[in-house]
Scaffold this motif. Sequence first.
Motif, PDB file in Angstrom:
ATOM      1  N   ALA A  71       0.857  -1.280  -0.046  1.00 24.29           N
ATOM      2  CA  ALA A  71       0.044  -0.201   0.179  1.00 24.29           C
ATOM      3  C   ALA A  71       0.922   1.307   0.017  1.00 24.29           C
ATOM      4  O   ALA A  71       2.168   1.016  -0.030  1.00 24.29           O
ATOM      5  CB  ALA A  71      -0.848   0.157   1.183  1.00 24.29           C
ATOM      6  N   GLY A  72       0.239   2.517  -0.266  1.00 24.58           N
ATOM      7  CA  GLY A  72       0.874   3.512  -0.262  1.00 24.58           C
ATOM      8  C   GLY A  72       1.035   3.992  -1.625  1.00 24.58           C
ATOM      9  O   GLY A  72       0.678   3.820  -2.461  1.00 24.58           O
ATOM     10  N   HIS A  73       1.928   5.069  -1.600  1.00 22.08           N
ATOM     11  CA  HIS A  73       2.314   5.557  -3.022  1.00 22.08           C
ATOM     12  C   HIS A  73       3.631   5.209  -3.454  1.00 22.08           C
ATOM     13  O   HIS A  73       4.950   5.106  -2.434  1.00 22.08           O
ATOM     14  CB  HIS A  73       2.644   7.058  -3.026  1.00 22.08           C
ATOM     15  CG  HIS A  73       1.234   7.727  -2.655  1.00 22.08           C
ATOM     16  ND1 HIS A  73       0.178   8.183  -3.506  1.00 22.08           N
ATOM     17  CD2 HIS A  73       0.751   8.221  -1.477  1.00 22.08           C
ATOM     18  CE1 HIS A  73      -0.885   8.628  -2.878  1.00 22.08           C
ATOM     19  NE2 HIS A  73      -0.657   8.736  -1.636  1.00 22.08           N
ATOM     20  N   LEU A  74       3.773   4.423  -4.608  1.00 25.44           N
ATOM     21  CA  LEU A  74       5.022   4.070  -5.065  1.00 25.44           C
ATOM     22  C   LEU A  74       5.216   4.759  -6.537  1.00 25.44           C
ATOM     23  O   LEU A  74       4.614   5.266  -7.124  1.00 25.44           O
ATOM     24  CB  LEU A  74       4.893   2.521  -5.791  1.00 25.44           C
ATOM     25  CG  LEU A  74       4.208   1.573  -4.624  1.00 25.44           C
ATOM     26  CD1 LEU A  74       3.974   0.254  -5.156  1.00 25.44           C
ATOM     27  CD2 LEU A  74       5.059   1.456  -3.396  1.00 25.44           C
ATOM     28  N   ALA A  92       1.101  -4.712  -5.986  1.00 28.39           N
ATOM     29  CA  ALA A  92       0.491  -4.064  -5.066  1.00 28.39           C
ATOM     30  C   ALA A  92      -0.672  -3.585  -5.424  1.00 28.39           C
ATOM     31  O   ALA A  92      -0.818  -2.082  -5.613  1.00 28.39           O
ATOM     32  CB  ALA A  92       1.779  -3.123  -4.686  1.00 28.39           C
ATOM     33  N   ALA A  95      -1.863  -0.167  -3.704  1.00 31.70           N
ATOM     34  CA  ALA A  95      -1.133   1.026  -3.863  1.00 31.70           C
ATOM     35  C   ALA A  95      -1.394   1.739  -4.926  1.00 31.70           C
ATOM     36  O   ALA A  95      -2.179   1.554  -5.982  1.00 31.70           O
ATOM     37  CB  ALA A  95       0.365   0.719  -3.983  1.00 31.70           C
ATOM     38  N   ASN A 121      -5.071   1.882 -10.546  1.00 34.84           N
ATOM     39  CA  ASN A 121      -4.099   2.283  -9.609  1.00 34.84           C
ATOM     40  C   ASN A 121      -2.916   2.974 -10.170  1.00 34.84           C
ATOM     41  O   ASN A 121      -1.754   3.354  -9.151  1.00 34.84           O
ATOM     42  CB  ASN A 121      -3.810   1.446  -8.542  1.00 34.84           C
ATOM     43  CG  ASN A 121      -3.017   0.043  -8.944  1.00 34.84           C
ATOM     44  OD1 ASN A 121      -2.919  -0.287 -10.028  1.00 34.84           O
ATOM     45  ND2 ASN A 121      -2.209  -0.491  -7.911  1.00 34.84           N
TER      46      ASN A 121
END
Length: 190
Positions: A71-74, A92, A95, A121
């Motif tokens: 998760a999060g920003h990649l 992911a 993410a 995403n």
Amino acid sequence: MSERPEGRKSERPGHHYFSASPQAPSQPTALRLDLPDVSFSLDADRGVFSAQRIDPGTKVLLLEAPPPPPAGHLLDLGCGYGPIALTLASRAPGATVWAVDVNERALALTQANATAAGLGNVRAVAPDAVPEDVRFAAIWSNPPIRIGKAALHHLDTYGNTKPVANPQVAALDNQKATTKSGDRSPVPDQ
């Protein structure tokens, strides 16, 4: 003549993949990226990095680097037509993957490839379009070695201007995938 990295001259300005608007006439190609856990059909085009084949360094990176945070920003820095961004998005799904490039043709290809793969995403954007409040959980890149090793060491601008939370930076050095956790420098010293 236009300046190229390391002061080399290009006879044909706008014909390389560092251009915001490549002048090379469009000549689309269909490529296939097959990894043990995911496969994609990708559209590429002239004026974008490695338009005729999946770059071997990119494939090594995708095969050897650890999995992205779930998760999060990649960040895929210098996304080209999107093989890294799509792989991250698939691995992911929780993410948001920011596919960043200066090349408008590359960004359009990445977004089209993500849409065709059903990956909602992925955000293909120019560097200035990443919101100021975004903090990256991981940064992936296969930086163009043509710009020279000294310039590669300065690609950590994103780390300096957009702090990375628990960075796991995956980068390519001399056609070998290398990962350094907790370091903002995309090309480790060896």
